[in-house]
Design a protein around this motif. Structure first.
Motif, PDB file in Angstrom:
ATOM      1  N   UNK A 130       0.863  -1.177   0.000  1.00  0.00           N
ATOM      2  CA  UNK A 130       0.000   0.000   0.000  1.00  0.00           C
ATOM      3  C   UNK A 130       0.901   1.227   0.000  1.00  0.00           C
ATOM      4  N   UNK A 131       0.489   2.272  -0.670  1.00  0.00           N
ATOM      5  CA  UNK A 131       1.321   3.468  -0.836  1.00  0.00           C
ATOM      6  C   UNK A 131       2.668   3.139  -1.480  1.00  0.00           C
ATOM      7  N   UNK A 132       2.676   2.068  -2.261  1.00  0.00           N
ATOM      8  CA  UNK A 132       3.891   1.690  -2.962  1.00  0.00           C
ATOM      9  C   UNK A 132       4.900   0.935  -2.126  1.00  0.00           C
ATOM     10  N   UNK A 133       4.586   0.647  -0.871  1.00  0.00           N
ATOM     11  CA  UNK A 133       5.496  -0.064   0.029  1.00  0.00           C
ATOM     12  C   UNK A 133       4.791  -1.250   0.662  1.00  0.00           C
ATOM     13  N   UNK A 134       5.567  -2.286   0.950  1.00  0.00           N
ATOM     14  CA  UNK A 134       5.024  -3.434   1.648  1.00  0.00           C
ATOM     15  C   UNK A 134       4.442  -2.994   2.988  1.00  0.00           C
ATOM     16  N   UNK A 135       3.213  -3.393   3.245  1.00  0.00           N
ATOM     17  CA  UNK A 135       2.561  -3.040   4.512  1.00  0.00           C
ATOM     18  C   UNK A 135       3.062  -3.985   5.594  1.00  0.00           C
ATOM     19  N   UNK A 136       4.288  -3.711   6.006  1.00  0.00           N
ATOM     20  CA  UNK A 136       4.985  -4.605   6.915  1.00  0.00           C
ATOM     21  C   UNK A 136       4.459  -4.469   8.340  1.00  0.00           C
ATOM     22  N   UNK A 137       4.179  -5.594   8.966  1.00  0.00           N
ATOM     23  CA  UNK A 137       3.597  -5.549  10.310  1.00  0.00           C
ATOM     24  C   UNK A 137       4.624  -5.787  11.411  1.00  0.00           C
ATOM     25  N   UNK A 138       5.860  -6.117  11.048  1.00  0.00           N
ATOM     26  CA  UNK A 138       6.877  -6.418  12.062  1.00  0.00           C
ATOM     27  C   UNK A 138       7.769  -5.215  12.339  1.00  0.00           C
ATOM     28  N   UNK A 139       8.183  -5.074  13.589  1.00  0.00           N
ATOM     29  CA  UNK A 139       9.202  -4.086  13.936  1.00  0.00           C
ATOM     30  C   UNK A 139      10.504  -4.845  14.216  1.00  0.00           C
ATOM     31  N   UNK A 140      11.042  -4.782  15.418  1.00  0.00           N
ATOM     32  CA  UNK A 140      12.298  -5.455  15.716  1.00  0.00           C
ATOM     33  C   UNK A 140      12.095  -6.837  16.304  1.00  0.00           C
ATOM     34  N   UNK A 141      13.154  -7.651  16.217  1.00  0.00           N
ATOM     35  CA  UNK A 141      13.167  -8.904  16.968  1.00  0.00           C
ATOM     36  C   UNK A 141      13.544  -8.636  18.415  1.00  0.00           C
ATOM     37  N   UNK A 142      14.646  -7.910  18.598  1.00  0.00           N
ATOM     38  CA  UNK A 142      15.156  -7.598  19.933  1.00  0.00           C
ATOM     39  C   UNK A 142      15.756  -6.203  19.893  1.00  0.00           C
ATOM     40  N   UNK A 143      15.222  -5.282  20.685  1.00  0.00           N
ATOM     41  CA  UNK A 143      15.778  -3.935  20.796  1.00  0.00           C
ATOM     42  C   UNK A 143      16.269  -3.699  22.215  1.00  0.00           C
ATOM     43  N   UNK A 144      17.384  -2.938  22.306  1.00  0.00           N
ATOM     44  CA  UNK A 144      18.020  -2.641  23.595  1.00  0.00           C
ATOM     45  C   UNK A 144      18.248  -1.131  23.617  1.00  0.00           C
ATOM     46  N   UNK A 145      17.610  -0.417  24.538  1.00  0.00           N
ATOM     47  CA  UNK A 145      17.625   1.038  24.401  1.00  0.00           C
ATOM     48  C   UNK A 145      17.372   1.750  25.724  1.00  0.00           C
ATOM     49  N   UNK A 146      17.384   3.104  25.622  1.00  0.00           N
ATOM     50  CA  UNK A 146      17.046   3.993  26.738  1.00  0.00           C
ATOM     51  C   UNK A 146      17.875   3.710  27.992  1.00  0.00           C
ATOM     52  N   UNK A 147      19.181   3.643  27.816  1.00  0.00           N
ATOM     53  CA  UNK A 147      20.075   3.502  28.945  1.00  0.00           C
ATOM     54  C   UNK A 147      20.168   2.110  29.530  1.00  0.00           C
ATOM     55  N   UNK A 148      19.636   1.120  28.830  1.00  0.00           N
ATOM     56  CA  UNK A 148      19.836  -0.267  29.288  1.00  0.00           C
ATOM     57  C   UNK A 148      21.337  -0.546  29.403  1.00  0.00           C
ATOM     58  N   UNK A 149      21.703  -1.432  30.310  1.00  0.00           N
ATOM     59  CA  UNK A 149      23.133  -1.660  30.549  1.00  0.00           C
ATOM     60  C   UNK A 149      23.384  -3.093  31.002  1.00  0.00           C
ATOM     61  N   UNK A 150      24.560  -3.579  30.638  1.00  0.00           N
ATOM     62  CA  UNK A 150      25.024  -4.913  31.025  1.00  0.00           C
ATOM     63  C   UNK A 150      24.047  -5.993  30.549  1.00  0.00           C
ATOM     64  N   UNK A 151      23.958  -6.073  29.243  1.00  0.00           N
ATOM     65  CA  UNK A 151      23.064  -7.020  28.579  1.00  0.00           C
ATOM     66  C   UNK A 151      23.913  -7.991  27.770  1.00  0.00           C
ATOM     67  N   UNK A 152      23.623  -9.281  27.904  1.00  0.00           N
ATOM     68  CA  UNK A 152      24.297 -10.311  27.116  1.00  0.00           C
ATOM     69  C   UNK A 152      23.268 -11.012  26.243  1.00  0.00           C
ATOM     70  N   UNK A 153      23.584 -11.086  24.949  1.00  0.00           N
ATOM     71  CA  UNK A 153      22.735 -11.742  23.959  1.00  0.00           C
ATOM     72  C   UNK A 153      23.565 -12.878  23.370  1.00  0.00           C
ATOM     73  N   UNK A 154      23.271 -14.108  23.791  1.00  0.00           N
ATOM     74  CA  UNK A 154      24.162 -15.212  23.447  1.00  0.00           C
ATOM     75  C   UNK A 154      23.402 -16.432  22.925  1.00  0.00           C
TER      76      UNK A 154
END
Length: 322
Positions: A130-154
């Motif tokens: 729609x509007x010439x672009x795929x009407x994608x319904x997904x955002x991120x799988x995993x987001x880390x933000x707003x001052x998050x700290x000491x995160x391990x993704x393994x």
């Protein structure tokens, strides 16, 4: 939200698949926002038992808390039933969705391990334009933000997804600077278009991950893997990139942002299609002033051994949980 136990350590086990829309399809955006949410309090471990443990039509939020673990789950990335068209997002506009599979926001001491994140069974090719672009319904799988700290993704598998992982929410969130200390280790990125991860501000260690994709794929074509954004401070070690059609370092490591808002990255031992990555070469020139050193001594595999190790070990269903 899971019940807050006043700081007492709590382990929550999941057997089989939990469907957050089991009571019926989401009626509207408000209904989805409420019913899809799994909010984890401090000192909580959420862990799947067996190879079939997972969550569909849901999103996990780890916000403003400390000491949280999520392991051994297959997480179907949520599909926003009402994505919003933004004509100012890119020069031609874009569809934006609201929900991530897992969001680490202002949280500390978080371990995300041996999970599988995927758009399947609702992959992007099932949706109209729609509007010439795929009407994608997904955002991120995993987001880390707003001052998050000491995160391990393994030891996770990320597959069949476009905008995979942000570290740092925006160039203007300057409170992130000095935080976002994150390690990515032993993960498989299979048919991921980009953001694996895309970093702003963070002190991020990326090592012994395996990237597999195709730049000409019809579904989820590879665009880049590691995004070096504003004030990123990335230490990369012995990652392996097997990307069909990738010819040079700049095909997998991208300057994500404007020329005036740059970051830094150093690499040692990484391979692109079996040869040295070439960070620092003509197609891949970045500042090397990351300004920090690792506070631990990791056991690092040679990049030539990463593919076998990651394929054998990463993802949900590989742990023995009782």
């Amino acid at each position: 939200m899971l019940k807050n136990t006043g700081g007492k350590p709590t382990q929550v086990k999941i057997y089989g698949t939990i469907d957050m829309a089991a009571d019926g399809p989401f009626k509207n955006a408000t209904d989805q926002g409420v019913r899809s949410l799994i909010s984890l309090p401090s000192n909580t471990t959420l862990i799947g038992v067996g190879a079939d443990a997972g969550i569909v039509n849901g999103r996990i939020m780890i916000k403003g808390v400390d000491n949280v673990i999520v392991r051994n789950l297959t997480i179907a990335n949520p599909c926003d039933i009402a994505p919003v068209w933004d004509p100012k997002d890119t020069s031609t506009g874009n569809w934006n969705s609201r929900y991530d599979g897992l969001n680490v926001d202002q949280a500390t001491h978080v371990w995300i391990d041996h999970n599988t994140f995927t758009d399947a069974p609702r992959t992007d090719d099932q949706f109209p334009k729609e509007n010439g672009k795929l009407k994608q319904c997904h955002d991120g799988s995993l987001d880390i933000k707003n001052g998050a700290d000491y995160v391990t993704v393994s030891n996770n598998v990320f597959k069949l997804h476009e905008k995979n992982t942000l570290v740092g929410s925006s160039d203007s969130t300057t409170s992130d600077d000095g935080h976002l200390t994150v390690t990515f280790h032993g993960n498989l990125y299979h048919d991921i278009t980009g953001r694996s991860p895309r970093v702003r501000f963070g002190k991020v260690h990326v090592y012994n991950n395996y990237y597999q994709g195709d730049r000409d794929a019809k579904l989820y074509p590879h665009h880049y893997s590691i995004g070096v954004g504003y004030k990123a401070k990335i230490v990369s070690q012995h990652n392996a990139f097997d990307i069909i059609g990738a010819k040079e370092c700049g095909d997998v490591v991208e300057a994500s942002g404007s020329s005036g808002k740059t970051g830094a990255i150093v690499d040692s031992g990484s391979l692109l299609n079996g040869v040295a990555l070439g960070l620092g070469g003509e197609s891949c020139k970045f500042s090397t002033a990351v300004g920090w050193t690792l506070p631990y001594t990791p056991v690092v595999l040679d990049a030539s051994k990463v593919r076998e190790s990651v394929l054998r070990n990463a993802g949900a269903g590989k742990l023995s949980v009782r």
